[in-house]
Design a protein around this motif. Structure first.
Motif, PDB file in Angstrom:
ATOM      1  N   GLU A  53      10.083   0.009 -11.378  1.00 49.22           N
ATOM      2  CA  GLU A  53       9.014  -0.027 -12.382  1.00 49.22           C
ATOM      3  C   GLU A  53       7.699   0.488 -11.799  1.00 49.22           C
ATOM      4  N   VAL A  54       7.386   0.082 -10.580  1.00 48.50           N
ATOM      5  CA  VAL A  54       6.174   0.555  -9.912  1.00 48.50           C
ATOM      6  C   VAL A  54       6.248   2.065  -9.716  1.00 48.50           C
ATOM      7  N   LEU A  55       7.380   2.549  -9.244  1.00 50.74           N
ATOM      8  CA  LEU A  55       7.537   3.978  -9.004  1.00 50.74           C
ATOM      9  C   LEU A  55       7.412   4.762 -10.303  1.00 50.74           C
ATOM     10  N   GLN A  56       8.039   4.299 -11.360  1.00 54.94           N
ATOM     11  CA  GLN A  56       7.936   4.985 -12.652  1.00 54.94           C
ATOM     12  C   GLN A  56       6.504   4.959 -13.182  1.00 54.94           C
ATOM     13  N   THR A  57       5.794   3.885 -12.933  1.00 58.22           N
ATOM     14  CA  THR A  57       4.387   3.799 -13.336  1.00 58.22           C
ATOM     15  C   THR A  57       3.575   4.863 -12.606  1.00 58.22           C
ATOM     16  N   LEU A  58       3.847   5.039 -11.316  1.00 54.46           N
ATOM     17  CA  LEU A  58       3.128   6.046 -10.540  1.00 54.46           C
ATOM     18  C   LEU A  58       3.537   7.463 -10.931  1.00 54.46           C
ATOM     19  N   GLY A  84      -2.665   9.517  -9.286  1.00 55.76           N
ATOM     20  CA  GLY A  84      -2.257   8.200  -8.824  1.00 55.76           C
ATOM     21  C   GLY A  84      -3.025   7.085  -9.506  1.00 55.76           C
ATOM     22  N   LEU A  85      -2.861   5.887  -8.959  1.00 52.45           N
ATOM     23  CA  LEU A  85      -3.495   4.701  -9.528  1.00 52.45           C
ATOM     24  C   LEU A  85      -4.007   3.797  -8.426  1.00 52.45           C
ATOM     25  N   ASN A 135       8.895   6.592   1.970  1.00 53.73           N
ATOM     26  CA  ASN A 135       8.262   7.879   1.664  1.00 53.73           C
ATOM     27  C   ASN A 135       8.331   8.243   0.179  1.00 53.73           C
ATOM     28  N   LEU A 136       8.499   7.246  -0.686  1.00 53.51           N
ATOM     29  CA  LEU A 136       8.550   7.489  -2.122  1.00 53.51           C
ATOM     30  C   LEU A 136       7.160   7.544  -2.737  1.00 53.51           C
ATOM     31  N   ILE A 137       6.206   6.893  -2.075  1.00 54.14           N
ATOM     32  CA  ILE A 137       4.822   6.947  -2.527  1.00 54.14           C
ATOM     33  C   ILE A 137       3.927   7.253  -1.333  1.00 54.14           C
ATOM     34  N   VAL A 138       2.737   7.725  -1.647  1.00 60.46           N
ATOM     35  CA  VAL A 138       1.716   7.984  -0.638  1.00 60.46           C
ATOM     36  C   VAL A 138       0.513   7.121  -0.997  1.00 60.46           C
ATOM     37  N   GLN A 139      -0.018   6.429  -0.011  1.00 60.42           N
ATOM     38  CA  GLN A 139      -1.224   5.633  -0.234  1.00 60.42           C
ATOM     39  C   GLN A 139      -2.347   6.214   0.597  1.00 60.42           C
ATOM     40  N   ARG A 140      -3.503   6.334  -0.026  1.00 60.83           N
ATOM     41  CA  ARG A 140      -4.669   6.863   0.681  1.00 60.83           C
ATOM     42  C   ARG A 140      -5.893   6.045   0.297  1.00 60.83           C
ATOM     43  N   LYS A 141      -6.768   5.920   1.239  1.00 61.39           N
ATOM     44  CA  LYS A 141      -7.981   5.141   1.021  1.00 61.39           C
ATOM     45  C   LYS A 141      -9.094   6.070   0.550  1.00 61.39           C
ATOM     46  N   GLN A 142      -9.743   5.692  -0.529  1.00 55.92           N
ATOM     47  CA  GLN A 142     -10.902   6.404  -1.051  1.00 55.92           C
ATOM     48  C   GLN A 142     -12.044   5.394  -1.097  1.00 55.92           C
ATOM     49  N   ARG A 177     -13.529   2.116  -0.678  1.00 50.78           N
ATOM     50  CA  ARG A 177     -12.955   0.771  -0.619  1.00 50.78           C
ATOM     51  C   ARG A 177     -11.658   0.649  -1.410  1.00 50.78           C
ATOM     52  N   VAL A 178     -11.292   1.705  -2.087  1.00 55.06           N
ATOM     53  CA  VAL A 178     -10.153   1.669  -3.000  1.00 55.06           C
ATOM     54  C   VAL A 178      -8.931   2.321  -2.356  1.00 55.06           C
ATOM     55  N   ILE A 179      -7.776   1.699  -2.525  1.00 55.27           N
ATOM     56  CA  ILE A 179      -6.520   2.306  -2.090  1.00 55.27           C
ATOM     57  C   ILE A 179      -5.844   2.910  -3.318  1.00 55.27           C
ATOM     58  N   MET A 180      -5.604   4.219  -3.237  1.00 59.65           N
ATOM     59  CA  MET A 180      -4.918   4.931  -4.309  1.00 59.65           C
ATOM     60  C   MET A 180      -3.465   5.134  -3.913  1.00 59.65           C
ATOM     61  N   SER A 181      -2.573   4.923  -4.853  1.00 59.32           N
ATOM     62  CA  SER A 181      -1.149   5.145  -4.631  1.00 59.32           C
ATOM     63  C   SER A 181      -0.689   6.253  -5.559  1.00 59.32           C
ATOM     64  N   THR A 182       0.103   7.150  -5.009  1.00 63.10           N
ATOM     65  CA  THR A 182       0.611   8.293  -5.758  1.00 63.10           C
ATOM     66  C   THR A 182       2.097   8.445  -5.471  1.00 63.10           C
ATOM     67  N   ALA A 183       2.865   8.800  -6.481  1.00 70.34           N
ATOM     68  CA  ALA A 183       4.273   9.106  -6.266  1.00 70.34           C
ATOM     69  C   ALA A 183       4.362  10.329  -5.358  1.00 70.34           C
ATOM     70  N   ASN A 184       5.309  10.324  -4.437  1.00 75.45           N
ATOM     71  CA  ASN A 184       5.527  11.466  -3.554  1.00 75.45           C
ATOM     72  C   ASN A 184       6.525  12.390  -4.262  1.00 75.45           C
ATOM     73  N   PHE A 185       5.983  13.271  -5.095  1.00 78.44           N
ATOM     74  CA  PHE A 185       6.817  14.113  -5.946  1.00 78.44           C
ATOM     75  C   PHE A 185       7.729  15.040  -5.152  1.00 78.44           C
ATOM     76  N   ASP A 186       7.269  15.530  -4.017  1.00 85.45           N
ATOM     77  CA  ASP A 186       8.110  16.398  -3.193  1.00 85.45           C
ATOM     78  C   ASP A 186       9.344  15.650  -2.696  1.00 85.45           C
TER      79      ASP A 186
END
Length: 99
Positions: free
Chosen positions: A20-25, A32-33, A60-67, A69-78
């Protein structure tokens, strides 16, 4: 992609909550979110969501990056495309064989 890497990816999707989390992303696209947005859309508690995000990231299904104070999560489409390719690469190769 080798079989071990593929198995890890598919295993990480083996929980209905992680799926569900992966589909949301995936629906959120490349932007991302924020973690709070994922929590709001899925209804998963913060501590449980953190566990699922860590699991998805390790596979390696998602990538998380800090922006800031916020952590953004994105699906790793590749990687998701590579998983789909792995499972489908020999599609129908034996369709004409009879036993």
């Amino acid at each position: 992609m080798d079989a071990i890497e593929a198995a890890q990816g598919f295993s990480a999707m083996g929980s209905d909550s992680r799926l569900e989390v992966l589909q949301t992303l995936v629906r959120a696209g490349e932007t991302g979110l924020r973690v709070g947005d994922i929590q709001q859309r899925t209804g998963i508690t913060a501590s449980t969501l953190a566990h699922h995000l860590k699991f998805l990231s390790a596979a390696n299904l998602i990538v998380q990056r800090k922006q800031g104070r916020v952590i953004m999560s994105t699906a790793n489409f590749d990687h998701l495309s590579a998983l789909a390719g792995f499972i489908l690469e020999n599609c129908c190769i034996d369709a004409g064989e009879t036993t």
